[in-house]
Design a protein around this motif. Structure first.
Motif, PDB file in Angstrom:
ATOM      1  N   VAL A 130       0.836  -1.200   0.000  1.00  0.00           N
ATOM      2  CA  VAL A 130       0.000   0.000   0.000  1.00  0.00           C
ATOM      3  C   VAL A 130       0.873   1.253   0.000  1.00  0.00           C
ATOM      4  CG1 VAL A 130      -1.685   1.356   1.307  1.00  0.00           C
ATOM      5  CG2 VAL A 130      -2.004  -1.106   1.074  1.00  0.00           C
ATOM      6  N   CYS A 133       2.421   1.846  -3.333  1.00  0.00           N
ATOM      7  CA  CYS A 133       1.431   2.431  -4.245  1.00  0.00           C
ATOM      8  C   CYS A 133       1.290   3.933  -3.996  1.00  0.00           C
ATOM      9  CB  CYS A 133       0.074   1.759  -4.063  1.00  0.00           C
ATOM     10  SG  CYS A 133      -0.087   0.141  -4.845  1.00  0.00           S
ATOM     11  N   ILE A 141      -6.833   1.484  -4.767  1.00  0.00           N
ATOM     12  CA  ILE A 141      -6.220   0.214  -4.375  1.00  0.00           C
ATOM     13  C   ILE A 141      -7.276  -0.732  -3.818  1.00  0.00           C
ATOM     14  CG2 ILE A 141      -4.453  -0.864  -2.919  1.00  0.00           C
ATOM     15  CD1 ILE A 141      -3.250   2.083  -2.700  1.00  0.00           C
ATOM     16  N   LEU A 156      -6.775  -1.611   7.762  1.00  0.00           N
ATOM     17  CA  LEU A 156      -6.847  -0.772   6.567  1.00  0.00           C
ATOM     18  C   LEU A 156      -7.806   0.401   6.761  1.00  0.00           C
ATOM     19  CD1 LEU A 156      -6.816  -3.489   3.752  1.00  0.00           C
ATOM     20  CD2 LEU A 156      -4.983  -1.903   4.323  1.00  0.00           C
ATOM     21  N   TYR A 160      -5.962   3.949   6.399  1.00  0.00           N
ATOM     22  CA  TYR A 160      -6.051   4.595   5.080  1.00  0.00           C
ATOM     23  C   TYR A 160      -7.451   5.103   4.730  1.00  0.00           C
ATOM     24  CZ  TYR A 160      -1.695   1.990   4.843  1.00  0.00           C
ATOM     25  OH  TYR A 160      -0.462   1.478   5.128  1.00  0.00           O
ATOM     26  N   VAL A 173      -8.559   2.620  -0.328  1.00  0.00           N
ATOM     27  CA  VAL A 173      -7.984   1.293  -0.098  1.00  0.00           C
ATOM     28  C   VAL A 173      -9.128   0.448   0.444  1.00  0.00           C
ATOM     29  CG1 VAL A 173      -6.269  -0.079   1.118  1.00  0.00           C
ATOM     30  CG2 VAL A 173      -5.714   2.259   0.450  1.00  0.00           C
TER      31      VAL A 173
END
Length: 522
Positions: A130, A133, A141, A156, A160, A173
């Protein structure tokens, strides 16, 4: 570096190229400044317009603009420039594959998905792809998983969920778990099948390429260079590859390439004579003679850039029953005559698929003077969940060659060549050597500890005068006083799940939430 770095886009790399005196006018001719021609909001690239697709009915092969590319020119070297147009945030979709049940990493995967396994005191494995990216300007993502995804989801969403993208450029994400549907009642059968089952969703995104990543690798990579190489060579698929020695080569898919960097032959985990036949002169990748002799193979990293239309055609029409990219789809695409290109990555990379690899990768960050993998790279930080923990407190402790996470309380003990995870509590007289402590998910209050002591129970953490050597202690483990986890008999393999531990490759792994009573010897 702070545990939770704030993501900011990098400054213009085109401007940096013009400021550099070492870049001459001829080098700019090799770079791809493809103008974006949009029909409405549809993103297209110059490569797509120049490409005359082969007719599916008549079998006529597509005509392509001739491209001459030295493999050296498509490496992940520090001096190459990227100037993607359209940029990666608009034109690339990141797809991270969470992997299977993670049986080789068991018991670390007993209560969590493989990408959610803690790493390097403060992080989790999923933070690596991640962060790569985000540092590469890819902000859309998806993470595909089907096993024990609760802790992965939680991490996550906390790490994010906010500040992804901006106005007219929504970043995200998101976890996509395996699910049943009328068309497909089965679980994910492999990497290609996982992508195929969600192809209807990926197809809705207005992008040029899909970036396929693995969730259990430790490395730092600029994917913008990877994508630029894909566009410049007019490739259908680009495979990230790295030079490999003979000892490890049998565990990977190996490939041969021509002078343009195009893949001409694949072999999945070859052995014996087949392995020898895959030897190549890796000086073509830019390695010097000495390193080329040590590493005579080119291995696939399991990381791919695939043009969107190519991916849809391959998974729906050409290989509707294929389950795996590495062993079925990529070799099949090569055999069909599609342009499958290799992209050299010659940095640190580790596939964390086994307990031993995981142990070595974690302790590798304590190496001096230069660690195998550094979390202190200011230009490409590793992001994670902000936990707002206090600084670690060390009271009369002797700590050498170690990494200590946030919020630890370490009393009069000795720690050498170890990684100590967040919220770890280590009592007086303990000795920790060559070990990985993952820490805890929460603190126990003083009242909790007094209550446990009154019952003769064991609090979370490492008890007094306990000796731990060459071990992994998973989160929330309760290790009593005067415990010895030193594997003095050098047992290589043992399954003692009811006793709270496993031994794999000689490394003792204490299970998450396990209780090791005072006075125990392992």
């Amino acid at each position: 570096m702070a545990a939770a770095a704030v993501y900011q886009p990098a400054p213009s790399k085109i401007a940096a190229a013009y400021q550099s005196e070492s870049v001459d006018s001829t080098s700019f001719k090799r770079l791809s400044f493809a103008a974006s021609n949009a029909a409405g909001e549809r993103i297209t690239s110059q490569q797509q317009q120049l490409r005359v697709r082969r007719s599916r009915g008549g079998g006529e092969m597509e005509r392509r603009r001739p491209v001459i590319v030295s493999p050296k020119a498509v490496s992940d070297s520090q001096n190459s420039q990227t100037c993607l147009n359209p940029d990666a945030s608009r034109s690339v979709l990141g797809i991270i594959l969470g992997g299977g049940a993670g049986t080789r990493l068991y018991p670390l995967t007993k209560k969590r998905a493989k990408p959610a396994v803690p790493l390097g005191a403060n992080y989790r494995l999923i933070d690596i792809p991640v962060s790569n990216c985000l540092n590469s300007n890819i902000s859309k993502i998806y993470v595909l998983t089907q096993f024990n995804s609760a802790s992965l989801n939680r991490h996550l969403s906390r790490a994010y969920a906010s500040n992804m993208g901006g106005y007219k450029n929504e970043g995200f994400v998101e976890v996509l778990a395996a699910q049943q549907s009328p068309e497909n009642p089965n679980w994910f059968q492999g990497t290609a099948d996982a992508v195929r089952q969600y192809l209807w969703l990926f197809d809705e995104h207005n992008v040029l390429e899909f970036l396929i990543l693995a969730g259990d690798h430790l490395y730092r990579m600029d994917y913008e260079r990877f994508i630029q190489a894909h566009r410049e060579t007019d490739a259908d698929i680009t495979v990230a590859a790295l030079p490999m020695d003979e000892k490890r080569a049998t565990s990977f898919g190996l490939m041969k390439i021509d002078e343009e960097g195009r893949i001409i032959e694949f072999a999945e985990k070859p052995k014996g004579e087949q392995l020898k036949s895959m030897k190549v002169d890796t000086t073509i990748l830019g390695l010097d003679d000495k390193r080329a002799k040590e590493m005579p193979y080119i291995a696939s990293m399991g990381i791919y850039v695939v043009s969107k239309d190519v991916m849809i055609n391959l998974l729906r029409d050409d290989f509707p029953a294929a389950n795996d990219f590495g062993s079925e789809v990529i070799p099949g695409a090569t055999a069909m005559g599609l342009r499958v290109q290799a992209y050299l990555f010659d940095g640190y990379w580790e596939d964390i698929g086994t307990i031993e690899a995981f142990y070595n990768a974690n302790l590798g960050i304590t190496k001096k003077p230069v660690p195998d993998f550094s979390f202190y790279d200011r230009s490409a930080p590793i992001y994670t969940q902000p936990r707002y923990l206090p600084p670690s407190k060390m009271l009369d402790a002797d700590v050498t060659d170690s990494v200590i996470g946030e919020g630890c309380v370490i009393k009069n003990c000795k720690i050498h060549h170890s990684v100590v995870g967040l919220r770890s509590c280590i009592a007086e007289g303990a000795i920790i050597e060559d070990s990985l402590l993952m820490g805890a998910d929460y603190y126990e209050t003083d009242a909790d500890r007094r209550f446990l002591a009154a019952k003769g129970a064991v609090p979370i953490g490492i008890g007094k005068n306990t000796h731990i050597k060459r071990a992994i202690i998973d989160k929330n483990a309760r290790i009593g006083e005067n415990v010895k986890i030193i594997n003095s008999d050098d047992v290589q393999e043992a399954a003692r799940e009811t006793d709270g531990y496993f031994i794999k490759s000689g490394i003792v792994t204490v299970i998450k939430d396990a209780l090791i009573p005072s006075g125990s010897v392992i």
